[in-house]
Design a protein around this motif. Structure first.
Motif, PDB file in Angstrom:
ATOM      1  N   TYR A  19       0.830  -1.206   0.000  1.00 52.63           N
ATOM      2  CA  TYR A  19       0.000   0.000   0.000  1.00 52.63           C
ATOM      3  C   TYR A  19       0.865   1.258   0.000  1.00 52.63           C
ATOM      4  O   TYR A  19       0.590   2.229  -0.707  1.00 52.63           O
ATOM      5  CB  TYR A  19      -0.929   0.000   1.215  1.00 52.63           C
ATOM      6  N   THR A  20       1.935   1.231   0.783  1.00 52.05           N
ATOM      7  CA  THR A  20       2.766   2.427   0.927  1.00 52.05           C
ATOM      8  C   THR A  20       3.655   2.698  -0.286  1.00 52.05           C
ATOM      9  O   THR A  20       4.359   3.707  -0.317  1.00 52.05           O
ATOM     10  CB  THR A  20       3.639   2.343   2.192  1.00 52.05           C
ATOM     11  N   LYS A  21       3.605   1.823  -1.276  1.00 54.55           N
ATOM     12  CA  LYS A  21       4.285   2.140  -2.539  1.00 54.55           C
ATOM     13  C   LYS A  21       3.613   3.341  -3.214  1.00 54.55           C
ATOM     14  O   LYS A  21       4.234   4.042  -4.021  1.00 54.55           O
ATOM     15  CB  LYS A  21       4.237   0.935  -3.486  1.00 54.55           C
ATOM     16  N   ILE A  22       2.347   3.564  -2.890  1.00 57.78           N
ATOM     17  CA  ILE A  22       1.583   4.649  -3.500  1.00 57.78           C
ATOM     18  C   ILE A  22       1.225   5.723  -2.481  1.00 57.78           C
ATOM     19  O   ILE A  22       1.378   6.915  -2.727  1.00 57.78           O
ATOM     20  CB  ILE A  22       0.291   4.106  -4.143  1.00 57.78           C
ATOM     21  N   LEU A  23       0.715   5.316  -1.322  1.00 56.00           N
ATOM     22  CA  LEU A  23       0.264   6.266  -0.306  1.00 56.00           C
ATOM     23  C   LEU A  23       0.827   5.902   1.065  1.00 56.00           C
ATOM     24  O   LEU A  23       1.200   4.760   1.299  1.00 56.00           O
ATOM     25  CB  LEU A  23      -1.272   6.266  -0.224  1.00 56.00           C
ATOM     26  N   GLU A  24       0.845   6.900   1.961  1.00 53.63           N
ATOM     27  CA  GLU A  24       1.257   6.707   3.354  1.00 53.63           C
ATOM     28  C   GLU A  24       2.741   6.351   3.483  1.00 53.63           C
ATOM     29  O   GLU A  24       3.458   6.199   2.503  1.00 53.63           O
ATOM     30  CB  GLU A  24       0.392   5.624   4.029  1.00 53.63           C
ATOM     31  N   GLY A  25       3.193   6.251   4.718  1.00 56.17           N
ATOM     32  CA  GLY A  25       4.510   5.725   5.017  1.00 56.17           C
ATOM     33  C   GLY A  25       5.703   6.603   4.702  1.00 56.17           C
ATOM     34  O   GLY A  25       6.828   6.119   4.659  1.00 56.17           O
ATOM     35  N   GLY A  26       5.510   7.905   4.504  1.00 53.37           N
ATOM     36  CA  GLY A  26       6.641   8.773   4.196  1.00 53.37           C
ATOM     37  C   GLY A  26       7.622   8.881   5.343  1.00 53.37           C
ATOM     38  O   GLY A  26       7.255   8.739   6.517  1.00 53.37           O
ATOM     39  N   PRO A  27       8.909   9.143   5.067  1.00 58.19           N
ATOM     40  CA  PRO A  27       9.927   9.212   6.119  1.00 58.19           C
ATOM     41  C   PRO A  27       9.811  10.472   6.971  1.00 58.19           C
ATOM     42  O   PRO A  27       9.037  11.385   6.665  1.00 58.19           O
ATOM     43  CB  PRO A  27      11.235   9.211   5.324  1.00 58.19           C
ATOM     44  N   ARG A  28      10.621  10.515   8.024  1.00 55.66           N
ATOM     45  CA  ARG A  28      10.617  11.643   8.955  1.00 55.66           C
ATOM     46  C   ARG A  28      10.898  12.960   8.228  1.00 55.66           C
ATOM     47  O   ARG A  28      10.315  13.993   8.551  1.00 55.66           O
ATOM     48  CB  ARG A  28      11.678  11.415  10.035  1.00 55.66           C
ATOM     49  N   GLU A  29      11.778  12.922   7.244  1.00 56.53           N
ATOM     50  CA  GLU A  29      12.126  14.144   6.521  1.00 56.53           C
ATOM     51  C   GLU A  29      10.912  14.773   5.847  1.00 56.53           C
ATOM     52  O   GLU A  29      10.767  16.000   5.794  1.00 56.53           O
ATOM     53  CB  GLU A  29      13.211  13.859   5.475  1.00 56.53           C
ATOM     54  N   VAL A  30      10.030  13.921   5.322  1.00 56.78           N
ATOM     55  CA  VAL A  30       8.807  14.421   4.677  1.00 56.78           C
ATOM     56  C   VAL A  30       7.880  15.032   5.724  1.00 56.78           C
ATOM     57  O   VAL A  30       7.305  16.103   5.519  1.00 56.78           O
ATOM     58  CB  VAL A  30       8.102  13.287   3.910  1.00 56.78           C
ATOM     59  N   ALA A  31       7.744  14.345   6.858  1.00 56.76           N
ATOM     60  CA  ALA A  31       6.906  14.870   7.937  1.00 56.76           C
ATOM     61  C   ALA A  31       7.406  16.237   8.410  1.00 56.76           C
ATOM     62  O   ALA A  31       6.628  17.182   8.572  1.00 56.76           O
ATOM     63  CB  ALA A  31       6.874  13.880   9.095  1.00 56.76           C
ATOM     64  N   ASP A  32       8.717  16.361   8.622  1.00 51.65           N
ATOM     65  CA  ASP A  32       9.294  17.629   9.070  1.00 51.65           C
ATOM     66  C   ASP A  32       9.103  18.726   8.029  1.00 51.65           C
ATOM     67  O   ASP A  32       8.825  19.887   8.375  1.00 51.65           O
ATOM     68  CB  ASP A  32      10.784  17.459   9.360  1.00 51.65           C
ATOM     69  N   TYR A  33       9.253  18.370   6.762  1.00 54.70           N
ATOM     70  CA  TYR A  33       9.108  19.358   5.683  1.00 54.70           C
ATOM     71  C   TYR A  33       7.702  19.955   5.682  1.00 54.70           C
ATOM     72  O   TYR A  33       7.535  21.184   5.652  1.00 54.70           O
ATOM     73  CB  TYR A  33       9.415  18.703   4.338  1.00 54.70           C
ATOM     74  N   TYR A  34       6.692  19.097   5.737  1.00 52.32           N
ATOM     75  CA  TYR A  34       5.322  19.617   5.684  1.00 52.32           C
ATOM     76  C   TYR A  34       4.925  20.326   6.969  1.00 52.32           C
ATOM     77  O   TYR A  34       4.155  21.300   6.930  1.00 52.32           O
ATOM     78  CB  TYR A  34       4.344  18.493   5.329  1.00 52.32           C
TER      79      TYR A  34
END
Length: 270
Positions: A40-55
């Motif tokens: 599932y996370t190949k398409i949605l969800e599961g982004g790394p910490r760097e993505v979370a911090d960026y947004y």
């Protein structure tokens, strides 16, 4: 519509994602953890910490940051279900997907303005319904929310919306049925985040003609990082008549992919 639904992403990832959606829709155990399913996370969800911090950094500098700060629990509505991959923040635990969706929703609110009367919303590529649930939590003044995605994703969204008590106003529409669906001639808001760019040109133009041309406001995030993607974007803009105002003036959503925010508004006085 082709068997791949006009989706131009890696066919193996496409197949695994749709299979994961169907499994989660039908199996209790798979549903309980689908947000960390690697297929599932190949398409949605599961982004790394760097993505979370960026947004989160984009949220904190957004003109509507106070809306986030005052309603953070509503923005986090999806964090309590199906075990998302979370990271610690001063406001609590949160996934990168929810922070991305939160930024996009603040941007949508800023675009349409607080005085806009939005009754009918269409989302192209709505996934399991995360954005729909978030908007429903923030305001249930709308009359209808139509979530479009693959038939498999729609089955998962139907279950998810029912499980968390958000079905009713939010309905799913498989992408295979869009061409023959009657949208009633008036859509107040269309949302297409990272979905149009993943379709072939024929499918993109179908969505333009069937959905966007009926919509007062359209918020799009699309990748224009190649000549082919830029050409498809230009063709979609060309398909709109002169009553539409298009702002694609280099506002970058993601610095690593060069995803661009595109605002489309119908000028009813034009």
């Amino acid at each position: 519509m082709n068997e791949d639904y006009g989706w131009t992403i890696n066919s193996n990832n496409n197949e695994k994602y749709n299979a994961a959606c169907l499994k989660a829709a039908e199996d209790d155990e798979a549903f309980s953890t689908f947000k960390i399913d690697p297929d599932y996370t190949k398409i949605l969800e599961g982004g790394p910490r760097e993505v979370a911090d960026y947004y989160y950094s984009k949220i904190m500098t957004h003109p509507l940051y106070n809306i986030w700060k005052d309603n953070v629990d509503k923005f986090l509505v999806n964090e309590s279900y199906c075990r998302p991959k979370q990271y610690e923040f001063e406001f609590g635990k949160c996934s990168s997907a929810t922070l991305k969706n939160s930024y996009n929703m603040l941007d949508v609110m800023n675009f349409i303005g607080s005085n806009s009367s939005v009754q009918t919303i269409v989302e192209i590529g709505g996934g399991y319904g995360g954005v729909a649930c978030m908007l429903h939590e923030l305001s249930d003044n709308f009359e209808k929310y139509i979530l479009i995605d693959t038939p498999e994703a729609c089955k998962l969204a139907d279950r998810y919306l029912k499980e968390i008590g958000k079905s009713g106003k939010i309905i799913t529409l498989p992408c295979t049925e869009v061409e023959n669906y009657d949208f009633g001639g008036r859509i107040d808001l269309t949302i297409a985040v990272n979905s149009l760019s993943e379709c072939d040109l024929k499918t993109q133009l179908m969505y333009v003609n069937k959905v966007i041309t009926q919509s007062q406001y359209t918020y799009i995030v699309r990748n224009i990082d190649s000549e082919e993607n830029a050409f498809k974007h230009k063709e979609c803009v060309r398909a709109l008549d002169d009553t539409f105002l298009v702002d694609d003036s280099e506002k970058i959503e993601e610095k690593w992919s060069q995803n661009r925010v595109v605002y489309v508004k119908k000028d009813e006085n034009g």
